[in-house]
Enzyme design. Sequence first.
Site, PDB file in Angstrom:
ATOM      1  N   LYS A  54     -62.288   3.943 -25.528  1.00  0.00           N
ATOM      2  CA  LYS A  54     -61.417   2.922 -26.104  1.00  0.00           C
ATOM      3  C   LYS A  54     -61.229   3.140 -27.599  1.00  0.00           C
ATOM      4  O   LYS A  54     -60.107   3.001 -28.122  1.00  0.00           O
ATOM      5  CB  LYS A  54     -61.994   1.534 -25.818  1.00  0.00           C
ATOM      6  CG  LYS A  54     -61.916   1.142 -24.347  1.00  0.00           C
ATOM      7  CD  LYS A  54     -62.764  -0.077 -24.020  1.00  0.00           C
ATOM      8  CE  LYS A  54     -62.705  -0.394 -22.532  1.00  0.00           C
ATOM      9  NZ  LYS A  54     -63.628  -1.472 -22.126  1.00  0.00           N
ATOM     10  N   GLN A  98     -67.766  -5.633 -24.214  1.00  0.00           N
ATOM     11  CA  GLN A  98     -67.920  -4.758 -23.055  1.00  0.00           C
ATOM     12  C   GLN A  98     -68.884  -5.371 -22.029  1.00  0.00           C
ATOM     13  O   GLN A  98     -69.992  -5.773 -22.373  1.00  0.00           O
ATOM     14  CB  GLN A  98     -68.452  -3.384 -23.492  1.00  0.00           C
ATOM     15  CG  GLN A  98     -68.584  -2.373 -22.381  1.00  0.00           C
ATOM     16  CD  GLN A  98     -67.243  -1.978 -21.795  1.00  0.00           C
ATOM     17  OE1 GLN A  98     -66.283  -1.731 -22.520  1.00  0.00           O
ATOM     18  NE2 GLN A  98     -67.165  -1.924 -20.485  1.00  0.00           N
ATOM     19  N   ASP A 121     -58.855  -8.760 -23.215  1.00  0.00           N
ATOM     20  CA  ASP A 121     -59.244  -8.568 -21.817  1.00  0.00           C
ATOM     21  C   ASP A 121     -58.584  -9.601 -20.911  1.00  0.00           C
ATOM     22  O   ASP A 121     -58.526  -9.425 -19.691  1.00  0.00           O
ATOM     23  CB  ASP A 121     -60.767  -8.677 -21.664  1.00  0.00           C
ATOM     24  CG  ASP A 121     -61.427  -7.313 -21.495  1.00  0.00           C
ATOM     25  OD1 ASP A 121     -60.730  -6.352 -21.127  1.00  0.00           O
ATOM     26  OD2 ASP A 121     -62.647  -7.219 -21.712  1.00  0.00           O
TER      27      ASP A 121
END
Length: 299
Positions: A54, A98, A121
């Site tokens: 990422k 994460q 997200d």
Amino acid sequence: MNAKIIDGKAFAATVRDRVAGTVERLKAEAGITPGLAVVLVGEDPASEVYVRSKGKATLEAGMNSYEHKLDAHTPEPELLALIARLNADPAVHGILVQLPLPPHLDPDVVINAIDPAKDVDGFHISNVGLLGTGQTSMVPCTPLGCLLMLREHHGSLSGLNAVIVGRSNIVGKPMAQLLLGDSCTVTIAHSRTRNLAEICRNADILVAAVGRPEMIPGDWVKPGATVIDVGINRIPHPRDEGKTRLVGDVDFDSAAAVAGAVTPVPGGVGPMTIACLLANTVTACSRAHGLPEPQGLTS
């Protein structure tokens, strides 16, 4: 094999190019550089790989990347304090924590501490509710990637029958909301659905996101249907003892003999997830500054 292969890797490259072009315009016209902050707690090897990927992709798109790596035993108040600082930082337009988190941390508490406008997200309860009621929200990356690929392949999705096998909060449910938003007729099915094969055979669009290796065979697929395989499962290799291979939730070979189009595993949905994370960050940045949303990168 009769089906067209939907090349997620190639389409993800196209999405990244769109993101990079938007970033370049934001810098040139508004003096703004989108910024993505990724928080990793602990040393899970898979998570570390994802975070590196990422960060690399963020920098390649011309954005700022902020990585925060915390010890596995970091107390929850300390993590929440970091999130509060990132919420308040105008240089940070997207925040991603994460998952999975260490067992002592409550993922719901952590995710819902993120400013919904920076929740790239799309997991915050506010974004879930906004998406469910058809309002502007941040959309989970994997379903967004599926939607963009379907639009690219079909053009209009209006009136198509869509069946989603899987009811997770991360893929199944938001996927259903996105397809409803594009005027599909949507059925959510799962591993306990009665007459599952018959339901799948009615689908013009079949999205498999149930997490069971090769669960859906070709004779569950309507001839000419578009099959989006979200599953990523590692199973023993049939010829090389001791080795493994990646497969989806669909039996690819038998499905490809029937379907009109199908995504492979690997190389299908997977590459789109990071591409859509970048797209969400640019979208969040544009919204934060009252600028038009980038075309072709949002739902």
